[in-house]
Design an enzyme around this catalytic site. Structure first.
Site, PDB file in Angstrom:
ATOM      1  N   LYS A  51       3.170  -9.181  -0.903  1.00  0.00           N
ATOM      2  CA  LYS A  51       3.749 -10.528  -0.987  1.00  0.00           C
ATOM      3  C   LYS A  51       2.701 -11.641  -0.910  1.00  0.00           C
ATOM      4  CE  LYS A  51       8.333  -9.778  -1.001  1.00  0.00           C
ATOM      5  NZ  LYS A  51       9.294 -10.381  -1.944  1.00  0.00           N
ATOM      6  N   SER A 300       4.115  -0.658  -1.383  1.00  0.00           N
ATOM      7  CA  SER A 300       4.245  -2.114  -1.349  1.00  0.00           C
ATOM      8  C   SER A 300       3.978  -2.740   0.012  1.00  0.00           C
ATOM      9  CB  SER A 300       5.640  -2.526  -1.831  1.00  0.00           C
ATOM     10  OG  SER A 300       6.639  -1.872  -1.074  1.00  0.00           O
TER      11      SER A 300
END
Length: 315
Positions: A51, A300
């Site tokens: 992110k 991720s």
């Protein structure tokens, strides 16, 4: 609807270069020789997740007087940390809305970056964030529903294409769809023969159902919250769904036990600590749902609750 382009993603790469780690592609020596696997460990980013790419690209694109007013974000954890970290880097205020059921490790880390954290009831994140924007005058940085966020996340795809130009399959976790939208756009442009698969938990497979139906579908929050993959409980927006329809070849769903097993494999065989959401792409590989050929799987994130990690690794 205007979609993000490869030029947008290349421009984003220039903006985030000094802030996001260029994570390597790690060969999985334990993988099936007929399906060689490379792991993209975004859990090694400064805030423990991909992110950071979208957050820095979005803040860099803001005019300085606008950025100075501060930023608002809503997130179950990783986007929250990314925006808080980027805001601290720019020296601006950050107001972060997080659901009350967010793992404590993510709440504490977000506060550690200097953000003001506002906890809200489940399903009320957007409402609380809108109130904060109105009260503070700060700018909303959504977790996925923004072209600059998507372009920033797509820089991970640029790196895969550069490091493994003959990649045949790319596996990407899907929640709100920002990562898969950006990575899919980059891979589709630079490795046009590669197959791109989104991966979701079976208990939060709204994107899988929507893509099969040809339109977005809505799953109740209570249903999506059943999965331990707390970072994959969001649903695609109109913008990300349009990207997914264009760039994703198919979807793969994984069970809760398959996610746990992938976390164990990544910890014991690749020496990578991952959160459940981060392990889903590798879970799809392990279940044999991937065609033969060179495969890249994006891990991720790694912001896992320590107690959960202990329970999973010792099961």
């Amino acid at each position: 609807m205007e979609l993000v382009t490869i030029d947008d993603i290349k421009a984003a790469a220039d903006r985030v270069r000094d802030f996001a780690v260029r994570t390597p592609l790690l060969p999985a020596t334990w993988a099936d020789p007929d399906r060689p696997l490379w792991i993209k460990p975004e859990n090694l980013q400064p805030i423990g997740a991909f992110k950071i790419r979208g957050a820095f690209n979005t803040l860099a694109r803001l005019d300085e007087p606008v950025r100075a007013r501060g930023v608002v974000a809503y997130s179950s954890g990783n986007h929250a940390q990314a925006v808080a970290y980027a805001a601290r880097t720019y020296g601006i205020p950050a107001y972060i809305v997080m659901p009350e059921d967010t793992p404590s490790v993510k709440v504490e880390k977000t506060r550690s970056y200097g953000a003001e954290v506002v906890l809200c009831p489940v399903g009320k994140r957007e409402e609380y964030a809108d109130d904060l924007v109105e009260k503070t005058g700060a700018v909303l940085v959504p977790p996925f529903d923004h072209p600059d966020v998507i372009a920033g996340q797509g820089t991970a795809g640029l790196e895969i294409a550069f490091d493994l130009p003959d990649v045949e399959t790319v596996l990407v976790p899907v929640s709100g769809g920002g990562l898969a939208s950006g990575v899919g756009t980059a891979i589709r442009a630079l490795c046009p023969h590669a197959r791109i698969y989104g991966v979701e938990p079976e208990l939060a497979a709204d994107a899988t159902e929507g893509l099969a139906a040809g339109h977005r579908v809505d799953w109740p929050v209570a249903d999506r919250n059943r999965t331990i993959a707390d970072g994959l409980r969001s649903q695609p927006s109109d913008l990300t769904f349009a990207h997914l329809r264009k760039v994703v070849d198919g979807m793969i769903t994984v069970t809760e036990d398959e996610i746990r097993e992938a976390m164990r494999v990544l910890a014991y065989k690749s020496h990578l600590v991952t959160e459940p959401s981060g392990a889903t792409a590798v879970a799809a590989y392990l279940k044999g749902a991937v065609p033969a050929g060179r495969t890249a799987a994006i891990v991720s994130g790694g912001n896992v609750n320590p107690q959960m990690l202990r329970e999973i690794l010792t099961a």
